[in-house]
Design a protein around this motif. Sequence first.
Motif, PDB file in Angstrom:
ATOM      1  N   GLY A 176       0.814  -1.210   0.000  1.00 20.70           N
ATOM      2  CA  GLY A 176       0.000   0.000   0.000  1.00 20.70           C
ATOM      3  C   GLY A 176       0.845   1.256   0.000  1.00 20.70           C
ATOM      4  O   GLY A 176       0.530   2.236  -0.677  1.00 20.70           O
ATOM      5  N   VAL A 177       1.939   1.245   0.773  1.00 20.62           N
ATOM      6  CA  VAL A 177       2.824   2.398   0.818  1.00 20.62           C
ATOM      7  C   VAL A 177       3.476   2.621  -0.538  1.00 20.62           C
ATOM      8  O   VAL A 177       3.549   3.745  -1.046  1.00 20.62           O
ATOM      9  CB  VAL A 177       3.892   2.219   1.916  1.00 20.62           C
ATOM     10  CG1 VAL A 177       4.974   3.274   1.779  1.00 20.62           C
ATOM     11  CG2 VAL A 177       3.255   2.299   3.288  1.00 20.62           C
ATOM     12  N   CYS A 178       3.969   1.543  -1.169  1.00 26.15           N
ATOM     13  CA  CYS A 178       4.596   1.665  -2.488  1.00 26.15           C
ATOM     14  C   CYS A 178       3.619   2.246  -3.499  1.00 26.15           C
ATOM     15  O   CYS A 178       3.969   3.137  -4.278  1.00 26.15           O
ATOM     16  CB  CYS A 178       5.107   0.310  -2.959  1.00 26.15           C
ATOM     17  SG  CYS A 178       6.555  -0.282  -2.061  1.00 26.15           S
ATOM     18  N   ALA A 179       2.393   1.756  -3.492  1.00 26.66           N
ATOM     19  CA  ALA A 179       1.392   2.254  -4.435  1.00 26.66           C
ATOM     20  C   ALA A 179       1.100   3.725  -4.179  1.00 26.66           C
ATOM     21  O   ALA A 179       0.961   4.524  -5.119  1.00 26.66           O
ATOM     22  CB  ALA A 179       0.117   1.428  -4.317  1.00 26.66           C
ATOM     23  N   SER A 180       1.028   4.128  -2.904  1.00 21.65           N
ATOM     24  CA  SER A 180       0.749   5.524  -2.579  1.00 21.65           C
ATOM     25  C   SER A 180       1.905   6.426  -2.987  1.00 21.65           C
ATOM     26  O   SER A 180       1.701   7.529  -3.505  1.00 21.65           O
ATOM     27  CB  SER A 180       0.478   5.667  -1.077  1.00 21.65           C
ATOM     28  OG  SER A 180      -0.632   4.890  -0.686  1.00 21.65           O
ATOM     29  N   LEU A 181       3.135   5.968  -2.758  1.00 21.28           N
ATOM     30  CA  LEU A 181       4.295   6.761  -3.138  1.00 21.28           C
ATOM     31  C   LEU A 181       4.395   6.903  -4.649  1.00 21.28           C
ATOM     32  O   LEU A 181       4.727   7.979  -5.161  1.00 21.28           O
ATOM     33  CB  LEU A 181       5.571   6.125  -2.573  1.00 21.28           C
ATOM     34  CG  LEU A 181       5.726   6.165  -1.055  1.00 21.28           C
ATOM     35  CD1 LEU A 181       6.964   5.388  -0.632  1.00 21.28           C
ATOM     36  CD2 LEU A 181       5.825   7.601  -0.560  1.00 21.28           C
ATOM     37  N   ILE A 182       4.117   5.819  -5.366  1.00 22.29           N
ATOM     38  CA  ILE A 182       4.134   5.895  -6.828  1.00 22.29           C
ATOM     39  C   ILE A 182       3.068   6.857  -7.324  1.00 22.29           C
ATOM     40  O   ILE A 182       3.291   7.635  -8.268  1.00 22.29           O
ATOM     41  CB  ILE A 182       3.940   4.487  -7.434  1.00 22.29           C
ATOM     42  CG1 ILE A 182       5.166   3.607  -7.121  1.00 22.29           C
ATOM     43  CG2 ILE A 182       3.717   4.565  -8.939  1.00 22.29           C
ATOM     44  CD1 ILE A 182       4.995   2.166  -7.536  1.00 22.29           C
TER      45      ILE A 182
ATOM     46  N   THR B  29       6.881  12.664   3.748  1.00 25.56           N
ATOM     47  CA  THR B  29       7.851  12.442   4.812  1.00 25.56           C
ATOM     48  C   THR B  29       7.613  11.093   5.465  1.00 25.56           C
ATOM     49  O   THR B  29       6.470  10.723   5.730  1.00 25.56           O
ATOM     50  CB  THR B  29       7.752  13.539   5.888  1.00 25.56           C
ATOM     51  OG1 THR B  29       7.805  14.821   5.265  1.00 25.56           O
ATOM     52  CG2 THR B  29       8.876  13.417   6.899  1.00 25.56           C
ATOM     53  N   LYS B  30       8.711  10.373   5.715  1.00 30.89           N
ATOM     54  CA  LYS B  30       8.621   9.079   6.408  1.00 30.89           C
ATOM     55  C   LYS B  30       8.847   9.279   7.894  1.00 30.89           C
ATOM     56  O   LYS B  30       9.639  10.117   8.315  1.00 30.89           O
ATOM     57  CB  LYS B  30       9.661   8.102   5.854  1.00 30.89           C
ATOM     58  CG  LYS B  30       9.549   6.698   6.457  1.00 30.89           C
ATOM     59  CD  LYS B  30      10.654   5.802   5.945  1.00 30.89           C
ATOM     60  CE  LYS B  30      10.514   4.390   6.522  1.00 30.89           C
ATOM     61  NZ  LYS B  30      10.574   4.369   7.993  1.00 30.89           N
ATOM     62  N   CYS B  31       8.150   8.507   8.690  1.00 23.85           N
ATOM     63  CA  CYS B  31       8.349   8.534  10.140  1.00 23.85           C
ATOM     64  C   CYS B  31       9.792   8.138  10.459  1.00 23.85           C
ATOM     65  O   CYS B  31      10.295   7.128   9.949  1.00 23.85           O
ATOM     66  CB  CYS B  31       7.373   7.575  10.821  1.00 23.85           C
ATOM     67  SG  CYS B  31       7.612   7.431  12.613  1.00 23.85           S
ATOM     68  N   PRO B  32      10.519   8.925  11.274  1.00 26.16           N
ATOM     69  CA  PRO B  32      11.929   8.624  11.560  1.00 26.16           C
ATOM     70  C   PRO B  32      12.142   7.383  12.415  1.00 26.16           C
ATOM     71  O   PRO B  32      13.280   6.930  12.564  1.00 26.16           O
ATOM     72  CB  PRO B  32      12.413   9.889  12.287  1.00 26.16           C
ATOM     73  CG  PRO B  32      11.181  10.487  12.879  1.00 26.16           C
ATOM     74  CD  PRO B  32      10.067  10.163  11.926  1.00 26.16           C
TER      75      PRO B  32
ATOM     76  N   SER C 119       6.918   2.038   9.281  1.00 28.58           N
ATOM     77  CA  SER C 119       6.981   2.169   7.819  1.00 28.58           C
ATOM     78  C   SER C 119       5.924   3.143   7.291  1.00 28.58           C
ATOM     79  O   SER C 119       5.589   3.100   6.109  1.00 28.58           O
ATOM     80  CB  SER C 119       6.781   0.798   7.166  1.00 28.58           C
ATOM     81  OG  SER C 119       5.517   0.247   7.513  1.00 28.58           O
ATOM     82  N   ARG C 120       5.414   4.019   8.148  1.00 27.98           N
ATOM     83  CA  ARG C 120       4.345   4.933   7.728  1.00 27.98           C
ATOM     84  C   ARG C 120       4.925   6.179   7.062  1.00 27.98           C
ATOM     85  O   ARG C 120       5.968   6.681   7.466  1.00 27.98           O
ATOM     86  CB  ARG C 120       3.477   5.327   8.924  1.00 27.98           C
ATOM     87  CG  ARG C 120       2.718   4.158   9.550  1.00 27.98           C
ATOM     88  CD  ARG C 120       1.975   4.580  10.800  1.00 27.98           C
ATOM     89  NE  ARG C 120       1.236   3.483  11.389  1.00 27.98           N
ATOM     90  CZ  ARG C 120       1.757   2.591  12.220  1.00 27.98           C
ATOM     91  NH1 ARG C 120       3.028   2.671  12.550  1.00 27.98           N
ATOM     92  NH2 ARG C 120       1.020   1.612  12.720  1.00 27.98           N
ATOM     93  N   TRP C 121       4.196   6.654   6.049  1.00 28.30           N
ATOM     94  CA  TRP C 121       4.550   7.876   5.331  1.00 28.30           C
ATOM     95  C   TRP C 121       3.430   8.886   5.504  1.00 28.30           C
ATOM     96  O   TRP C 121       2.260   8.528   5.595  1.00 28.30           O
ATOM     97  CB  TRP C 121       4.765   7.589   3.845  1.00 28.30           C
ATOM     98  CG  TRP C 121       6.028   6.836   3.550  1.00 28.30           C
ATOM     99  CD1 TRP C 121       6.253   5.502   3.731  1.00 28.30           C
ATOM    100  CD2 TRP C 121       7.240   7.367   3.028  1.00 28.30           C
ATOM    101  NE1 TRP C 121       7.523   5.174   3.358  1.00 28.30           N
ATOM    102  CE2 TRP C 121       8.162   6.304   2.911  1.00 28.30           C
ATOM    103  CE3 TRP C 121       7.643   8.648   2.633  1.00 28.30           C
ATOM    104  CZ2 TRP C 121       9.439   6.471   2.424  1.00 28.30           C
ATOM    105  CZ3 TRP C 121       8.923   8.820   2.149  1.00 28.30           C
ATOM    106  CH2 TRP C 121       9.815   7.749   2.049  1.00 28.30           C
ATOM    107  N   TRP C 122       3.815  10.170   5.522  1.00 27.24           N
ATOM    108  CA  TRP C 122       2.850  11.251   5.686  1.00 27.24           C
ATOM    109  C   TRP C 122       3.003  12.247   4.550  1.00 27.24           C
ATOM    110  O   TRP C 122       4.111  12.523   4.095  1.00 27.24           O
ATOM    111  CB  TRP C 122       3.057  11.959   7.031  1.00 27.24           C
ATOM    112  CG  TRP C 122       2.721  11.084   8.200  1.00 27.24           C
ATOM    113  CD1 TRP C 122       3.493  10.089   8.730  1.00 27.24           C
ATOM    114  CD2 TRP C 122       1.523  11.101   8.966  1.00 27.24           C
ATOM    115  NE1 TRP C 122       2.848   9.497   9.784  1.00 27.24           N
ATOM    116  CE2 TRP C 122       1.635  10.096   9.952  1.00 27.24           C
ATOM    117  CE3 TRP C 122       0.374  11.869   8.929  1.00 27.24           C
ATOM    118  CZ2 TRP C 122       0.636   9.850  10.883  1.00 27.24           C
ATOM    119  CZ3 TRP C 122      -0.626  11.631   9.856  1.00 27.24           C
ATOM    120  CH2 TRP C 122      -0.488  10.631  10.814  1.00 27.24           C
ATOM    121  N   LYS C 123       1.873  12.800   4.131  1.00 28.02           N
ATOM    122  CA  LYS C 123       1.842  13.718   2.996  1.00 28.02           C
ATOM    123  C   LYS C 123       1.343  15.081   3.454  1.00 28.02           C
ATOM    124  O   LYS C 123       0.386  15.179   4.219  1.00 28.02           O
ATOM    125  CB  LYS C 123       0.931  13.159   1.895  1.00 28.02           C
ATOM    126  CG  LYS C 123       0.676  14.110   0.743  1.00 28.02           C
ATOM    127  CD  LYS C 123      -0.396  13.555  -0.177  1.00 28.02           C
ATOM    128  CE  LYS C 123      -0.809  14.563  -1.229  1.00 28.02           C
ATOM    129  NZ  LYS C 123      -1.917  14.080  -2.081  1.00 28.02           N
TER     130      LYS C 123
END
Length: 680
Positions: A53-59, A306-309, A314-318
């Motif tokens: 899901g993260v890969c698809a969202s980033l793409i 931005t990725k959680c440090p 493995s969560r990303w925020w937009k």
Amino acid sequence: MADEGDDFGEFNMDDWEDDDENEEEEEKTEEDKKEQQEVPNQGFVQLSAGGAGVCASLIAEKERLVDSCSSFLPKLSKGQCEILLRGFKWSMADLMLECKSKTNAQISEEYGLSIPGEAPPPGKVTCMSYVALNQPDRKANEKMRKSKVFKIVKSKMAEGESDQAIIRYLQGKRYGVRDILKAIQLAKSSVVQDENLKSSSKCDRCKGVFNASGGGLLACGHFRCADHFQQYLDNQVKDGVACLVSKCNKLVCTKAHVHSWKEGCFCEEKIPREMFERFLSQELKSKYQEFCLKSFTDNSKNAGVTKCPNVTCSRWWKKVNDNKGNGCITNTTIVCDCSTKFCGLCGLREHDPLPCKNALDWQKRGSEDTQTRIWRELNTATCPNPQCGVTIERYVTNEDHCLHMICSQCKFHWCWACRKRFKVGGADADHENYYKCRYLQEGSVGEEVKKRERVLRESQMYKFYKERMKDCDEGVQQLQLLTTQLKETIAIEGKEEEFQFLIDGIDELITATLRKKILNPVAFYSAHDGKKKLFEFQLKYMNEHYEKLLAMLTTQPTKQKIDVNKIKLDQQAMLRQAMQTKDQALIQQILNRAREQIAKAKAVMRPLSYYKEREEDIVKATRSVSEFFFKLFQKVRDGDLVTILGSPDPKNNSWFCSNCQRSNTFGESVCECAWTAVKK
């Protein structure tokens, strides 16, 4: 910081609070006050959690930026837009600012992206790889690479031999000068066009002539057949992430010499992703997509992602626009689902109200490379004798500050402080004694010495505030330990709801401690102006609110503070002795023992009956701490209390003790009042 003896005048913190409360009551209702509280994640949304899901969202985010660039530069293909964005590290704002005033020809020349012509492609085109594979000079170069003279030249170059030495050596072996020079030139040349490709049977049968649909035609007008394009792109992807900047590689130079990239002999048109998607082997397409995604994630902050440090998260925020749609975000702090707080703009741990550029600079100052550079600046110097110039290291203990230096190379006597000739006594004496330098005190020194003094001052400031941040970290650990103890005791009694006020008070105290930690870098970068005194007094009253709540939740905080200071002072004395022996094991043992003693001297839980009797006072103190820190941080953000500079202010040469209102140098980590309390 404030100088000793400054007249601060009468300052009443209650008046400041009352004035603010009266203004708020006149302008806002109670409902508006609640909306004023700091809201985390404001202006940010979380992308899909989970690997796929993260890969698809980033793409999807990457494609959104590519579409925006394509709308801004409609004559470029999406693949060319992606290359352009990659060059700007995925910052659409920088790209628009740079390309807004440029013509298509300038973009093509600077970024290697030709604007496709309006005329339709010709019916028949020639494969440039076929031409390269059958050109006469290529066959001659391959023959030369297999020759013995070329192998000798390569081995001699690997040994570091000069061209003249190689020529003399080979002439002695009876080789011709023409062959020697050609071998040297060929060995020095860069990658030659298509030298790692193989012949294609289909391309050979057609003599390299195809319809435009039989291969790939780049925007520069150069064509490769499908077989050779697949070979070329496969080799590029196998070489690694550099495939993202693959170029056309068509030979455009007409000179009779060994061609090289350095001399601009090849076409530098960059290959867009459409060609990779069309001709790349199926088994390598996933690898190419990984490279594209990595390029995006490495510069994701510029793209608003931005990725959680937290390494285990493995969560990303937009970043998104606020409710008003103007893109303005008042609070950039993100509270991730894993409870990690970080900045949504720069990706660092929570640092509000410190600006991102200062937070990045603060992190850089703590890096190993920066600390090594500072150590070299403070402990090494070049001999001032113009005929010498050897680098000298100075080892200084706390008891030895002699400034007299003697160069081990030229025996020149010079002063460490001012970098000038050193002589004590006699008619031509230029220094009064071995421990003071009048040139340094007068300021009549060179730029090198001024730079060293600035580095020394900033290093002492950084260490001072870094130690305070470590104290805050220790305080958080002790409060978390106290929380665990209280929860266990309350659970045994079965009175969770009855003592919820107590848990809320400790949680607020932990939050306050973390905010005190953030205020240390703020003080490091603060300007020495009229606001400085007010800021210092706000810190004083902040500590009073903090200590009041801490006293209600822990036992004998004043005595604990004295005990902790005594432990630190004893630790410093033992470390000074251990540093002379350079025994690393002993130094680490002293640090560990002091850490254990400090932990024992910190917060201890009181009986539950004590907290219950003072429930109203604890709730009131908790609310007071929360409101005070909120107002304090809001005024720091607005610039009402402090002016934050990009680098430390040279005028800041001391720190202010809020207990005794005394100024201390940054080399003194403990104020004189702490020594007095320990002696008593």
